[in-house]
Design a protein around this motif. Structure first.
Motif, PDB file in Angstrom:
ATOM      1  N   ASP A  75       0.897  -1.006  -0.104  1.00 12.78           N
ATOM      2  CA  ASP A  75       0.029   0.090  -0.076  1.00 12.78           C
ATOM      3  C   ASP A  75       0.882   1.244   0.049  1.00 12.78           C
ATOM      4  O   ASP A  75       1.251   2.057   1.119  1.00 12.78           O
ATOM      5  CB  ASP A  75      -1.031  -0.027   1.162  1.00 12.78           C
ATOM      6  CG  ASP A  75      -1.973   1.330   1.258  1.00 12.78           C
ATOM      7  OD1 ASP A  75      -1.851   2.140   0.433  1.00 12.78           O
ATOM      8  OD2 ASP A  75      -2.592   1.515   2.295  1.00 12.78           O
ATOM      9  N   MET A  76       1.084   1.856  -1.285  1.00  8.99           N
ATOM     10  CA  MET A  76       2.106   2.736  -1.398  1.00  8.99           C
ATOM     11  C   MET A  76       1.499   4.074  -0.688  1.00  8.99           C
ATOM     12  O   MET A  76       2.207   4.975  -0.695  1.00  8.99           O
ATOM     13  CB  MET A  76       2.568   2.958  -2.559  1.00  8.99           C
ATOM     14  CG  MET A  76       3.350   1.887  -3.262  1.00  8.99           C
ATOM     15  SD  MET A  76       4.805   1.705  -2.489  1.00  8.99           S
ATOM     16  CE  MET A  76       5.618   3.014  -2.513  1.00  8.99           C
ATOM     17  N   ALA A  77       0.448   4.231  -0.403  1.00 13.46           N
ATOM     18  CA  ALA A  77      -0.330   5.360   0.250  1.00 13.46           C
ATOM     19  C   ALA A  77      -0.231   5.379   1.656  1.00 13.46           C
ATOM     20  O   ALA A  77      -0.244   6.479   2.446  1.00 13.46           O
ATOM     21  CB  ALA A  77      -1.682   5.599  -0.344  1.00 13.46           C
ATOM     22  N   SER A  78       0.243   4.356   2.435  1.00 10.72           N
ATOM     23  CA  SER A  78       0.563   4.120   3.603  1.00 10.72           C
ATOM     24  C   SER A  78       1.983   5.033   4.228  1.00 10.72           C
ATOM     25  O   SER A  78       2.591   5.005   3.251  1.00 10.72           O
ATOM     26  CB  SER A  78       0.618   2.771   4.069  1.00 10.72           C
ATOM     27  OG  SER A  78       1.468   2.069   3.772  1.00 10.72           O
ATOM     28  N   PRO A  79       1.643   5.462   5.352  1.00  5.95           N
ATOM     29  CA  PRO A  79       2.940   6.188   6.009  1.00  5.95           C
ATOM     30  C   PRO A  79       4.068   5.371   5.717  1.00  5.95           C
ATOM     31  O   PRO A  79       4.094   4.166   5.799  1.00  5.95           O
ATOM     32  CB  PRO A  79       2.452   6.383   7.471  1.00  5.95           C
ATOM     33  CG  PRO A  79       1.083   6.277   7.483  1.00  5.95           C
ATOM     34  CD  PRO A  79       0.831   5.269   6.495  1.00  5.95           C
ATOM     35  N   LEU A  80       5.243   6.145   5.660  1.00  8.43           N
ATOM     36  CA  LEU A  80       6.582   5.364   5.315  1.00  8.43           C
ATOM     37  C   LEU A  80       7.071   4.953   6.672  1.00  8.43           C
ATOM     38  O   LEU A  80       6.800   5.482   7.653  1.00  8.43           O
ATOM     39  CB  LEU A  80       7.506   6.337   4.522  1.00  8.43           C
ATOM     40  CG  LEU A  80       8.217   7.608   5.220  1.00  8.43           C
ATOM     41  CD1 LEU A  80       9.387   7.248   6.243  1.00  8.43           C
ATOM     42  CD2 LEU A  80       8.582   8.434   4.179  1.00  8.43           C
ATOM     43  N   GLU A  81       7.754   3.867   6.472  1.00 11.46           N
ATOM     44  CA  GLU A  81       8.839   3.480   7.472  1.00 11.46           C
ATOM     45  C   GLU A  81      10.004   3.502   7.177  1.00 11.46           C
ATOM     46  O   GLU A  81      10.574   3.360   5.927  1.00 11.46           O
ATOM     47  CB  GLU A  81       8.398   1.896   7.968  1.00 11.46           C
ATOM     48  CG  GLU A  81       6.975   1.891   8.625  1.00 11.46           C
ATOM     49  CD  GLU A  81       6.817   0.443   9.330  1.00 11.46           C
ATOM     50  OE1 GLU A  81       6.092   0.475  10.153  1.00 11.46           O
ATOM     51  OE2 GLU A  81       7.314  -0.532   8.414  1.00 11.46           O
TER      52      GLU A  81
END
Length: 269
Positions: free
Chosen positions: A26-32
């Protein structure tokens, strides 16, 4: 009159900000971002949460590597060796190899990486082999085109150990991450940029100044794609912090045009 001591010369180094979406796929999820805890016995930043990285090695600038680096025609020799060092450090510290089989467009798959890792990762970490040995033996092209220049920091002149460090941001290949998720050491963590900042504010983590400032930039990017796009649009200004004293208090300053949220912080007495 005592003679003023010359500052230690800064040693070239590379730091890698390896990002992934917090929800796989899910590329829209916040990055880690991948971070490691500095070993307690290391005198520089002992116990601090830092991005992977280290000093440049002679082999990182080997002329034979230019023909085996993605996008090398658009990268100067000086910058290329910092990017190569970043690929090497990501492999040594994270087990993520930003490379392709020569002639292919996709980054190497986890199934192929497993054998390469078993054969080469420990050797590179122990300086028993160089990045040139790995690339030539496995017929690889380093994905230096995926390393996005992010920041450039030079340790203050008053520090006993000084580094001239280029920071690069890269997206971690999804299937390579899956390969390593079950075997991470207790000294490494995938963590949200803002979460790392918050945990440091709560006293749960230790962050050195450069790490904190670049986590702040990452947090502003929100997603992997957002952070990469922001880095591509940002002018990189070299940051060499300095100390100013005001009203009996000491403050660590950075340049106003470097693009960071706050420009100074008070130093403990």
């Amino acid at each position: 009159m005592t003679e003023k001591k010359e500052p230690a010369p800064p040693r070239p180094a590379t730091t890698v900000l390896l990002g992934r979406p917090s929800k796989p796929g899910d590329m829209a999820s916040p990055l880690e971002v991948f971070m490691v805890v500095r070993h307690q016995q290391i005198d520089a930043f002992s116990g601090a949460l830092v991005f992977p990285g280290g000093k440049l090695e002679d082999a990182d600038g080997d002329a034979r590597l230019r023909a085996r680096c993605g996008g090398a025609d658009k990268i100067g020799d000086e910058e290329l060796k910092f990017r190569i060092a970043g690929v090497r450090e990501a492999f040594e510290e994270c087990g993520v190899l930003l490379a392709r089989k020569r002639g292919q467009r996709a980054v190497i798959a986890a199934a192929d990486l497993l054998a390469i890792e078993k054969k080469w990762r420990a050797k590179l970490a122990k300086d028993e082999a160089s990045i040139v040995d790995l690339v030539e033996a496995e017929d690889l092209e380093l994905a230096t085109d995926l390393m996005v220049p992010y920041a450039h920091w030079i340790t203050p002149t008053f520090a006993p150990k000084r580094f001239d460090t280029w920071f690069f941001l890269a997206e971690a290949p999804e299937d390579q991450i899956a390969l390593h998720d079950g075997s991470e050491s207790v000294d490494s963590v995938w963590i949200g940029a803002q979460a790392a900042i918050d945990e440091a504010a709560q006293g749960k983590r230790t962050l050195v100044h450069a790490t904190l400032k670049n986590l702040e930039l990452l947090a502003e990017g929100k997603t992997v794609a957002g952070a990469i796009a922001a880095a591509g649009n940002r002018k990189i200004v070299t940051v060499q912090p300095w100390v100013e004293t005001r009203d009996g208090k000491r403050f660590l300053h950075i340049p106003a045009d470097a693009g960071y949220r706050t420009l100074f912080r008070e130093l403990p007495k």
